[in-house]
Design an enzyme around this catalytic site. Structure first.
Site: not given
Ligand code: TTP
Ligand code: MG
Length: 351
Positions: A10, A104-105
């Site tokens: 992720d 992103d995961e």
């Molecule tokens: P995530 O992997 O949940 O968050 P992140 O990568 O920003 O942070 P982390 O380090 O905690 O993993 O989500 C990935 C991307 O998806 C995030 O950068 C933006 C998008 N996203 C949204 O647009 N709306 C949302 O509610 C969430 C949770 C994520």
């Molecule tokens: Mg993330």
């Protein structure tokens, strides 16, 4: 028993990290990606902004109240998608069994490799060399534990839960960290005195299914570190649904609507547990003479809530003809995940 090796990767603060990468002036500063306006929402926040309590799904107004110096950046979805393709290409160097969960995961099944931890380390390095962005990796014996592990040492983490450590790890885990246990279910568990995996383990499978329906079966496994779900590379064909054959054939619309609500609830719960979202709703109806029809509707966006899903199902029910024949079976399915596959989040912002 065959022990699997699963990696979950992720990206860290993904959208915000890309913005800080491409604009050095933003580095080290609290940044939120999203719309800045009265109806704006934070898509994600840089780790600097998270220290102020700014996070995904927060309203822009609330975010700025928490962090007045917060810098709002409109997102660049095309750039994020390009990075997403780059990291998926790296995953495929290690296995064909790659299941992207969102932009992103992804889960990777690397059971065939001698050392999953080494593979995870290499993948993180390659991601950084290719994109100048950091990712967190979790390594364990199944999806649930790999996902928990990737979150454990964020950002830029690498956390491994080895087979021998699974039991002790799960025993200490708060129930809200388990896969598919959201806020509401966690609250229900807390009311029952279930706070950790060890507490959950005290309950029999029969007790858990009585309390939580079909999900109870999964929870019973989770409490023991068991999660049999396979890494599913081909999510395109995936659908989630439920159906029920009635004790007696019926044309009673209010009965059918109540049935539909139950089917929608069941399906929605399962979809959430699987991080599955879909744009198509299909209603199946079998008449008393066993003739079967389906009615479906496809939306531009994945269905955003159980209420929307049920509403779509009801609209489809009204398109069936119950004046001549009674119904013996009703089914409701959610299918057609968006491409590239995204999870069942409600707050993806538009571009
Ligand atoms: P995530 O992997 O949940 O968050 P992140 O990568 O920003 O942070 P982390 O380090 O905690 O993993 O989500 C990935 C991307 O998806 C995030 O950068 C933006 C998008 N996203 C949204 O647009 N709306 C949302 O509610 C969430 C949770 C994520
Ligand atoms: Mg993330």
């Amino acid at each position: 028993m065959h022990i699997r090796k699963i990696i979950h990767i992720d990206m860290d603060a993904f959208f915000a990290a890309v913005e800080q990468r491409d604009n050095p002036a933003l580095r080290g500063l609290p940044v939120a990606v999203g719309h800045d306006g009265p109806r704006g929402v934070v898509a994600t926040a840089s780790y600097e902004a998270r220290r102020f309590g700014v996070h995904s799904a927060l309203s822009a107004a609330r975010a700025k109240a928490l962090c007045p110096q917060l810098i709002f950046i409109p997102g660049r979805m095309d750039v994020y998608k390009a990075v997403s393709r780059q990291i998926r290409a790296i995953f495929r160097q290690y296995t064909d069994l790659v299941e992207p969960l969102s932009i992103d995961e992804a889960f990777l099944d690397v059971s065939h490799l001698p050392c999953a931890t080494q593979a995870a380390r290499e993948i993180k390095t390659k991601i950084f060399q290719t994109t100048r962005l950091t990712a967190s990796a979790g390594v364990s014996v199944n999806k649930m534990l790999a996902k928990i592990a990737s979150d454990y040492q964020k950002p830029n983490g690498l956390f491994v839960i080895k087979p021998k450590q699974v039991e002790a790890f799960v025993a200490k885990l708060p129930v809200e960290k388990f896969f598919g246990i959201g806020r509401v279910t966690a609250q229900k568990m807390h009311r029952l005195g279930i706070y950790t995996g060890a507490d959950l383990r005290q309950k029999s499978e029969a007790e858990l299914t009585a309390l939580f329906g079909k999900a109870g079966h999964a929870y019973f496994g989770y409490a023991r570190g068991i999660d049999e779900r396979q890494v599913e590379p081909n999510r395109k064909h995936l659908s989630v649904g439920a159906e029920n054959t009635f004790a007696a054939d019926t044309a009673d619309l209010s009965f059918l609507r109540r049935e539909l609500a139950q089917l929608a609830h069941k399906t929605w719960l399962r979809a959430q547990q699987m991080h599955f979202s879909g744009k198509t709703v299909t209603l199946k109806l079998k008449y008393a003479d066993f003739k079967q029809i389906t009615r479906s509707q496809t939306f531009e966006q994945p269905l955003a809530s159980e209420a929307d899903f049920l509403q779509a199902g009801e609209n489809l029910l009204h398109k069936t003809d119950l004046s001549r024949q009674k119904a013996r079976l009703l089914g409701l399915t959610l299918s057609n995940p968006p491409a590239p596959p995204l999870p069942g989040r409600q707050l993806w912002f538009d571009f």
